[in-house]
Design a protein around this motif. Structure first.
Motif, PDB file in Angstrom:
ATOM      1  N   GLU A 170       0.836  -1.212   0.000  1.00 35.32           N
ATOM      2  CA  GLU A 170       0.000   0.000   0.000  1.00 35.32           C
ATOM      3  C   GLU A 170       0.867   1.257   0.000  1.00 35.32           C
ATOM      4  OE1 GLU A 170      -3.268   0.057   2.717  1.00 35.32           O
ATOM      5  OE2 GLU A 170      -4.196  -1.625   1.695  1.00 35.32           O
ATOM      6  N   GLU A 180      -8.746   1.754   7.713  1.00 39.88           N
ATOM      7  CA  GLU A 180      -8.529   2.901   8.604  1.00 39.88           C
ATOM      8  C   GLU A 180      -8.940   4.183   7.878  1.00 39.88           C
ATOM      9  OE1 GLU A 180      -7.520   2.408  11.690  1.00 39.88           O
ATOM     10  OE2 GLU A 180      -6.751   0.360  11.582  1.00 39.88           O
ATOM     11  N   GLN A 202       2.629   3.551   5.334  1.00 43.28           N
ATOM     12  CA  GLN A 202       2.609   2.857   6.621  1.00 43.28           C
ATOM     13  C   GLN A 202       3.869   3.287   7.370  1.00 43.28           C
ATOM     14  OE1 GLN A 202       0.135   0.483   7.421  1.00 43.28           O
ATOM     15  NE2 GLN A 202      -0.875   0.462   5.463  1.00 43.28           N
ATOM     16  N   LYS A 233     -13.973  -1.999   1.346  1.00 43.37           N
ATOM     17  CA  LYS A 233     -12.648  -1.673   0.818  1.00 43.37           C
ATOM     18  C   LYS A 233     -12.443  -2.537  -0.411  1.00 43.37           C
ATOM     19  CE  LYS A 233      -7.683  -2.016   1.695  1.00 43.37           C
ATOM     20  NZ  LYS A 233      -6.605  -2.240   2.639  1.00 43.37           N
ATOM     21  N   GLN A 251     -12.039  -6.836  12.160  1.00 44.62           N
ATOM     22  CA  GLN A 251     -11.558  -5.630  12.835  1.00 44.62           C
ATOM     23  C   GLN A 251     -12.733  -4.719  13.194  1.00 44.62           C
ATOM     24  OE1 GLN A 251      -8.459  -3.973  10.446  1.00 44.62           O
ATOM     25  NE2 GLN A 251      -7.541  -2.825  12.112  1.00 44.62           N
TER      26      GLN A 251
HETATM   27  P1  XMP Z   1      -5.950   0.039   5.476  1.00 47.92           P
HETATM   28  O1  XMP Z   1      -6.473   1.158   6.326  1.00 47.92           O
HETATM   29  O2  XMP Z   1      -4.797   0.469   4.644  1.00 47.92           O
HETATM   30  O3  XMP Z   1      -5.359  -0.994   6.500  1.00 47.92           O
HETATM   31  O4  XMP Z   1      -7.029  -0.647   4.675  1.00 47.92           O
HETATM   32  C1  XMP Z   1      -4.986  -2.298   6.190  1.00 47.92           C
HETATM   33  C2  XMP Z   1      -4.710  -3.040   7.470  1.00 47.92           C
HETATM   34  O5  XMP Z   1      -3.451  -2.659   8.007  1.00 47.92           O
HETATM   35  C3  XMP Z   1      -3.604  -2.279   9.388  1.00 47.92           C
HETATM   36  N1  XMP Z   1      -2.498  -1.390   9.704  1.00 47.92           N
HETATM   37  C4  XMP Z   1      -2.263  -0.138   9.344  1.00 47.92           C
HETATM   38  N2  XMP Z   1      -3.021   0.705   8.625  1.00 47.92           N
HETATM   39  N3  XMP Z   1      -1.360   2.373   8.939  1.00 47.92           N
HETATM   40  C5  XMP Z   1      -2.571   1.968   8.472  1.00 47.92           C
HETATM   41  O6  XMP Z   1      -3.263   2.775   7.880  1.00 47.92           O
HETATM   42  C6  XMP Z   1      -0.526   1.595   9.626  1.00 47.92           C
HETATM   43  O7  XMP Z   1       0.548   1.986  10.024  1.00 47.92           O
HETATM   44  C7  XMP Z   1      -1.044   0.276   9.838  1.00 47.92           C
HETATM   45  N4  XMP Z   1      -0.526  -0.775  10.513  1.00 47.92           N
HETATM   46  C8  XMP Z   1      -1.425  -1.774  10.408  1.00 47.92           C
HETATM   47  C9  XMP Z   1      -5.026  -1.739   9.434  1.00 47.92           C
HETATM   48  O8  XMP Z   1      -5.531  -1.664  10.747  1.00 47.92           O
HETATM   49  C10 XMP Z   1      -5.735  -2.743   8.561  1.00 47.92           C
HETATM   50  O9  XMP Z   1      -5.984  -3.948   9.237  1.00 47.92           O
END
Ligand code: XMP
Length: 323
Positions: free
Chosen positions: A147, A321, A155, A315, A244
């Motif tokens: 990502e 998040e 991240q 998603k 989650q």
């Molecule tokens: P997103 O929000 O990108 O999250 O769909 C994917 C998964 O990774 C976990 N997660 C993070 N998300 N910043 C994030 O935005 C971080 O540093 C991070 N570390 C873990 C998130 O909770 C979801 O399960």
């Protein structure tokens, strides 16, 4: 922005071999030196810590950074779990440092950059210099990298892939034994390593912790609101089996009425999703009864919260998040 295609997960065919190979690699890289593992209590950092401990024993230093952004009683419960495994954890207080760098910042990527710098340069850098450590072990996984590389969101733990050389910028090398895995692969590894169910089944929690769940400026007061909301939401949804669930504090406010008086209060979004590996997600079909109960608790137990909304977005296009 590059097209988001995802990276192939190289799922190990045999997890025992995977574990033994990672332990061997850590031993070879670190040699007679010392390494640092920064435990947050999540499944990724817990798995890396146990791998590191099996590889290095006392030459692995384990710390928990009390950054002011964690959930209620997090450091106590993490220390207790790892004590049972024979691993000692040092709790490092860095709350002021984090709130200082976050002050006045509202842009999500700016907030992430500030958190990355505070972690790697200020906090880890200092521990590493003081304790003469050369390596940082960390639980970066494939989803974090893909990502970030795709430009979706940075991240906090992704460094080399965005052009940051930890050795040059912070003075230590980073070892990432889980970089080929996604969450499901990490959970299998964690279970096989002997971590308790409370850890290997623990729901994902972002590196920037509760700061990722505060839209707009992150202050101790706003973190306190989301921390209390998190305690309520986690308790009420723990039996749903969802991938989650968490609350998010919005930046906007809404008009309300309490005790016959106007109140311009906080808005909380409730997110609860089903997913296998966090790449795709859909909202859990929670019952009306449970939604009403959570709403009631949030608006009565947290002063200033007067509106609760349930997020129905999958998603993609939303991420899990909010920042
Ligand atoms: P997103 O929000 O990108 O999250 O769909 C994917 C998964 O990774 C976990 N997660 C993070 N998300 N910043 C994030 O935005 C971080 O540093 C991070 N570390 C873990 C998130 O909770 C979801 O399960």
């Amino acid at each position: 922005m590059k097209k988001y295609q995802g990276l192939p997960q190289r799922m190990p065919k045999n997890y025992s071999n995977f574990i033994n190979n990672r332990i061997k690699e850590i031993r070879e890289i670190v040699g007679k030196e010392k390494a640092l593992s920064v435990l947050s209590g999540g499944v990724d950092s817990s798995t890396v810590t146990l791998l590191g401990y099996k590889a290095l024993g006392k030459n692995l230093k384990v710390v928990f950074i009390s950054n002011g952004l964690m959930r209620e009683r997090e450091s106590e419960s993490v220390a207790k779990t790892f004590k049972k495994l024979g691993i000692k954890i040092e709790v490092v207080d860095a709350q002021n440092q984090f709130f200082r760098v976050l002050k006045g910042k509202t842009d999500p990527e700016e907030k992430r950059k500030a958190i990355t710098a505070a972690f790697y340069k200020d906090v880890f850098g200092k521990i590493i210099r003081e304790k003469k450590i050369k390596f940082l072990l960390q639980g970066t996984i494939l989803t974090d990298v893909e990502e970030t590389v795709a430009g979706i969101k940075r991240q906090h733990n992704v460094l080399a892939q965005v052009g940051i050389s930890p050795e040059k910028e912070y003075g230590y090398k980073v070892i990432e034994p889980l970089i080929e895995l996604r969450k499901d692969g990490v959970r299998k590894t964690a279970k096989l390593l002997g971590l308790p169910k409370s850890i290997y089944q623990r729901m994902p929690f972002p590196g920037p912790a509760l700061a990722a769940r505060v839209i707009g400026e992150v202050t101790p007061e706003r973190i306190a609101v989301v921390r209390k909301a998190t305690e309520i939401v986690e308790k009420e949804l723990k039996n749903t089996g969802a991938f989650q669930y968490f609350p998010v504090l919005m930046k906007d406010k809404a008009t309300g009425i309490r005790n016959n008086k106007r109140e311009f209060g906080n808005i909380i979004i409730l997110r609860c999703i089903e997913s296998a590996d966090a790449r795709r997600a859909r909202p859990t079909k929670l019952s009306w009864k449970i939604l009403e109960k959570i709403t009631k608790r949030l608006i009565t137990e947290i002063p200033g919260v007067n509106r609760v909304c349930y997020d129905l977005t999958p998603k993609p296009p939303a991420t899990i998040e909010y920042i």
